[in-house]
Design a protein around this motif. Structure first.
Motif, PDB file in Angstrom:
ATOM      1  N   LEU A   1       7.799  25.198   1.865  1.00 18.52           N
ATOM      2  CA  LEU A   1       7.763  26.475   2.558  1.00 18.52           C
ATOM      3  C   LEU A   1       8.928  26.541   3.546  1.00 18.52           C
ATOM      4  CD1 LEU A   1       4.308  25.507   2.620  1.00 18.52           C
ATOM      5  CD2 LEU A   1       4.470  27.992   2.457  1.00 18.52           C
ATOM      6  N   GLY A   2       9.935  27.329   3.201  1.00 15.23           N
ATOM      7  CA  GLY A   2      11.084  27.482   4.064  1.00 15.23           C
ATOM      8  C   GLY A   2      10.812  28.523   5.139  1.00 15.23           C
ATOM      9  N   ILE A   3      11.255  28.231   6.361  1.00 21.75           N
ATOM     10  CA  ILE A   3      11.013  29.110   7.506  1.00 21.75           C
ATOM     11  C   ILE A   3      12.349  29.566   8.090  1.00 21.75           C
ATOM     12  CG2 ILE A   3      10.041  29.316   9.823  1.00 21.75           C
ATOM     13  CD1 ILE A   3       7.880  29.115   7.814  1.00 21.75           C
ATOM     14  N   ASP A   4      12.509  30.886   8.188  1.00 26.16           N
ATOM     15  CA  ASP A   4      13.636  31.463   8.927  1.00 26.16           C
ATOM     16  C   ASP A   4      13.065  31.973  10.248  1.00 26.16           C
ATOM     17  OD1 ASP A   4      16.282  32.390   9.400  1.00 26.16           O
ATOM     18  OD2 ASP A   4      15.652  34.413   8.853  1.00 26.16           O
ATOM     19  N   ALA A   5      13.359  31.265  11.334  1.00 27.62           N
ATOM     20  CA  ALA A   5      12.722  31.521  12.627  1.00 27.62           C
ATOM     21  C   ALA A   5      13.558  32.480  13.472  1.00 27.62           C
ATOM     22  CB  ALA A   5      12.510  30.211  13.378  1.00 27.62           C
ATOM     23  N   HIS A   6      12.856  33.395  14.134  1.00 27.42           N
ATOM     24  CA  HIS A   6      13.480  34.321  15.067  1.00 27.42           C
ATOM     25  C   HIS A   6      12.637  34.400  16.334  1.00 27.42           C
ATOM     26  CE1 HIS A   6      16.601  35.789  12.343  1.00 27.42           C
ATOM     27  NE2 HIS A   6      15.683  35.738  11.382  1.00 27.42           N
ATOM     28  N   LYS A   7      13.115  35.143  17.295  1.00 24.57           N
ATOM     29  CA  LYS A   7      12.440  35.219  18.583  1.00 24.57           C
ATOM     30  C   LYS A   7      11.101  35.936  18.476  1.00 24.57           C
ATOM     31  CE  LYS A   7      13.217  36.630  23.388  1.00 24.57           C
ATOM     32  NZ  LYS A   7      14.179  37.240  24.338  1.00 24.57           N
ATOM     33  N   ARG A   8      11.017  37.005  17.673  1.00 23.63           N
ATOM     34  CA  ARG A   8       9.797  37.817  17.603  1.00 23.63           C
ATOM     35  C   ARG A   8       9.044  37.685  16.292  1.00 23.63           C
ATOM     36  NH1 ARG A   8      13.429  40.750  20.655  1.00 23.63           N
ATOM     37  NH2 ARG A   8      12.644  41.382  22.706  1.00 23.63           N
ATOM     38  N   ASN A   9       9.646  37.063  15.268  1.00 28.53           N
ATOM     39  CA  ASN A   9       8.935  36.886  14.009  1.00 28.53           C
ATOM     40  C   ASN A   9       9.520  35.715  13.239  1.00 28.53           C
ATOM     41  OD1 ASN A   9      11.045  37.950  11.965  1.00 28.53           O
ATOM     42  ND2 ASN A   9      10.892  39.635  13.446  1.00 28.53           N
ATOM     43  N   HIS A  10       8.714  35.183  12.330  1.00 30.00           N
ATOM     44  CA  HIS A  10       9.133  34.122  11.421  1.00 30.00           C
ATOM     45  C   HIS A  10       8.882  34.589   9.995  1.00 30.00           C
ATOM     46  CE1 HIS A  10       9.466  31.746  14.943  1.00 30.00           C
ATOM     47  NE2 HIS A  10       8.190  31.423  15.060  1.00 30.00           N
TER      48      HIS A  10
ATOM     49  N   ALA B   1       9.733  23.381   5.732  1.00 26.68           N
ATOM     50  CA  ALA B   1      11.149  23.179   6.041  1.00 26.68           C
ATOM     51  C   ALA B   1      11.570  24.266   7.020  1.00 26.68           C
ATOM     52  CB  ALA B   1      11.991  23.240   4.774  1.00 26.68           C
ATOM     53  N   VAL B   2      11.971  23.842   8.220  1.00 22.63           N
ATOM     54  CA  VAL B   2      12.299  24.785   9.283  1.00 22.63           C
ATOM     55  C   VAL B   2      13.772  24.628   9.646  1.00 22.63           C
ATOM     56  CG1 VAL B   2      11.736  25.546  11.626  1.00 22.63           C
ATOM     57  CG2 VAL B   2       9.938  24.607  10.159  1.00 22.63           C
TER      58      VAL B   2
ATOM     59  N   LEU C   1       2.234  20.897  13.491  1.00 22.30           N
ATOM     60  CA  LEU C   1       1.993  19.461  13.641  1.00 22.30           C
ATOM     61  C   LEU C   1       0.570  19.202  14.135  1.00 22.30           C
ATOM     62  CD1 LEU C   1       5.382  18.316  15.206  1.00 22.30           C
ATOM     63  CD2 LEU C   1       4.524  17.752  12.931  1.00 22.30           C
ATOM     64  N   ALA C   2       0.070  20.050  15.026  1.00 18.04           N
ATOM     65  CA  ALA C   2      -1.309  19.897  15.499  1.00 18.04           C
ATOM     66  C   ALA C   2      -2.303  20.094  14.371  1.00 18.04           C
ATOM     67  CB  ALA C   2      -1.572  20.889  16.625  1.00 18.04           C
ATOM     68  N   ALA C   3      -1.921  20.875  13.358  1.00 21.49           N
ATOM     69  CA  ALA C   3      -2.800  21.087  12.200  1.00 21.49           C
ATOM     70  C   ALA C   3      -2.621  20.015  11.138  1.00 21.49           C
ATOM     71  CB  ALA C   3      -2.527  22.463  11.601  1.00 21.49           C
ATOM     72  N   GLY C   4      -1.777  19.016  11.393  1.00 22.70           N
ATOM     73  CA  GLY C   4      -1.593  17.916  10.447  1.00 22.70           C
ATOM     74  C   GLY C   4      -0.592  18.189   9.337  1.00 22.70           C
ATOM     75  N   GLU C   5       0.280  19.178   9.513  1.00 20.59           N
ATOM     76  CA  GLU C   5       1.263  19.516   8.483  1.00 20.59           C
ATOM     77  C   GLU C   5       2.505  18.633   8.597  1.00 20.59           C
ATOM     78  OE1 GLU C   5       0.709  22.131   6.062  1.00 20.59           O
ATOM     79  OE2 GLU C   5      -1.287  21.721   6.892  1.00 20.59           O
ATOM     80  N   ARG C   6       3.236  18.518   7.495  1.00 25.07           N
ATOM     81  CA  ARG C   6       4.501  17.782   7.468  1.00 25.07           C
ATOM     82  C   ARG C   6       5.649  18.773   7.577  1.00 25.07           C
ATOM     83  NH1 ARG C   6       5.863  14.662   2.796  1.00 25.07           N
ATOM     84  NH2 ARG C   6       4.764  16.230   1.569  1.00 25.07           N
ATOM     85  N   ILE C   7       6.636  18.451   8.448  1.00 28.98           N
ATOM     86  CA  ILE C   7       7.751  19.361   8.710  1.00 28.98           C
ATOM     87  C   ILE C   7       9.052  18.577   8.681  1.00 28.98           C
ATOM     88  CG2 ILE C   7       8.684  21.091  10.292  1.00 28.98           C
ATOM     89  CD1 ILE C   7       5.968  21.244  11.616  1.00 28.98           C
ATOM     90  N   VAL C   8      10.055  19.141   8.037  1.00 28.76           N
ATOM     91  CA  VAL C   8      11.414  18.616   8.115  1.00 28.76           C
ATOM     92  C   VAL C   8      12.304  19.692   8.710  1.00 28.76           C
ATOM     93  CG1 VAL C   8      11.154  17.015   6.198  1.00 28.76           C
ATOM     94  CG2 VAL C   8      11.967  19.334   5.759  1.00 28.76           C
ATOM     95  N   ARG C   9      13.369  19.252   9.376  1.00 28.04           N
ATOM     96  CA  ARG C   9      14.310  20.182   9.996  1.00 28.04           C
ATOM     97  C   ARG C   9      15.579  20.244   9.158  1.00 28.04           C
ATOM     98  NH1 ARG C   9      12.912  17.611  15.631  1.00 28.04           N
ATOM     99  NH2 ARG C   9      11.294  19.028  16.392  1.00 28.04           N
TER     100      ARG C   9
END
Length: 350
Positions: free
Chosen positions: A4-13, A54-55, A70-78
């Motif tokens: 799951l790729g994430i494109d992060a912004h200030k007001r939405n992801h 993937a963030v 991370l609190a929900a136990g998910e795996r994340i890569v940057r």
């Protein structure tokens, strides 16, 4: 496995789910609050339990999202932005949008197997926040001093304090005494600027004491390196953000910009200066190298050997910085191991 790729912004992801071949499975846009992140997680569960987030590595925008996942136990890569940009350019789609960027992040994570994993913030981030805040105060103090000097010159051209002296109480007292009998708006502004400068100096010194106490606990081996003072060590520790995320000394050198770039296409092997990497880390290593070049015998002997081999002074300093990158990496690893051992010892004793 679904990425799951994430494109992060200030007001939405914006999130895009992709399978192992990089094909898009779904798109979802959500807000940036913790409740929004819970809804995002519920949407992601429809793709199965084997998933990887993937963030894009822009932590000022994605920090809350990473903490909730991370609190929900998910795996994340940057994913570094340059990898995402390369994937977007190589895609068959044209243009730029949040879903296109999010899909590029997911495909970059599929292509690169050794991306750094996200972790909850620890002491290194707290140290970085303190160091960055101190640097902001120093910049503000410099701006105030520069303005005040113009006011002092207007009042009396002979009133010219020595450079870098307005941070010392003795020189401040001299200027205060000279301004006490001066009237007018210029003198009043100069007195206010002088008081503000003194207040900033006091706050900067308090921060330096706190930073020193923290770094002596977190990185004693780093402080043993000649030429590495407390503020430089704090900068290195804060910018490194957990040395264990680097798999080798070479990976750390590439991250801090001391690894030379290969630039040959023939029989003669050539390298040039790298201007990539974390420039804050690179500056800290340069500060250590220049300090050692002035007084440390081993560093001076190393520089002399490089110059005897045909290197210029600048090239020799670059080589010393690459060597110091390995020294700093090993010191950070030792500090990390000792800190981990201390935590285990305290937990066992409890």
């Amino acid at each position: 496995m679904v990425v799951l790729g994430i494109d992060a912004h200030k007001r939405n992801h914006t999130a895009v789910a992709a399978d192992e071949r990089g094909r898009e499975l779904g798109t979802h846009t959500t807000g940036t609050t913790s409740s929004d992140h819970l809804r995002l997680l519920a949407w992601a569960r429809r793709f199965g339990e084997h998933r990887l987030w993937a963030v894009e590595d822009c932590r000022q925008l994605s920090r809350r999202l990473e903490a909730d996942l991370l609190a929900a136990g998910e795996r994340i890569v940057r994913v570094p932005p340059k990898l995402m940009a390369n994937c977007r350019k190589a895609a068959r789609t044209y243009g730029k949008s949040d879903p296109i960027d999010a899909l590029a992040v997911a495909r970059a994570a599929l292509r690169e197997p050794d991306l750094p994993t996200a972790q909850l913030d620890g002491p290194s981030r707290e140290l970085r926040l303190l160091v960055d805040y101190r640097e902001d105060l120093v910049t503000e103090r410099t701006r105030i001093i520069n303005r005040m000097r113009w006011h002092l010159h207007e009042l009396d051209p002979g009133l010219d304090p020595p450079a870098r002296s307005l941070t010392h109480s003795r020189q401040v007292a001299v200027v205060e005494d000279r301004l006490r009998d001066s009237d007018g708006i210029v003198a009043r502004l100069a007195r206010r600027l002088l008081a503000r400068c003194q207040a900033l100096t006091d706050e900067i010194r308090e921060l330096e004491k706190e930073i020193t106490g923290r770094i002596e606990t977190l990185a004693p081996n780093l402080l043993k390196i000649p030429g590495c003072g407390t503020l430089t060590a704090a900068k290195i520790l804060g910018e490194t953000a957990d040395v264990t995320r680097f798999r080798s000394e070479a990976a750390f050198a590439r991250h801090n910009g001391t690894a030379p770039l290969p630039v040959w296409s023939g029989n003669r092997a050539r390298h040039r200066l790298s201007r990539t990497g974390n420039r804050q880390l690179n500056t800290a290593l340069h500060r250590i190298a220049v300090t050692q070049a002035h007084y440390h015998p081993d560093a001076r002997a190393y520089l002399q050997r490089r110059q005897n081999a045909g290197n210029t002074t600048t090239e020799a300093i670059r080589a010393l910085k690459r060597h110091l990158s390995d020294v700093v990496y090993r010191a950070l690893r030792r500090d990390a191991r000792e800190s981990h051992s201390n935590v285990i010892t305290l937990a066992t004793a409890a």
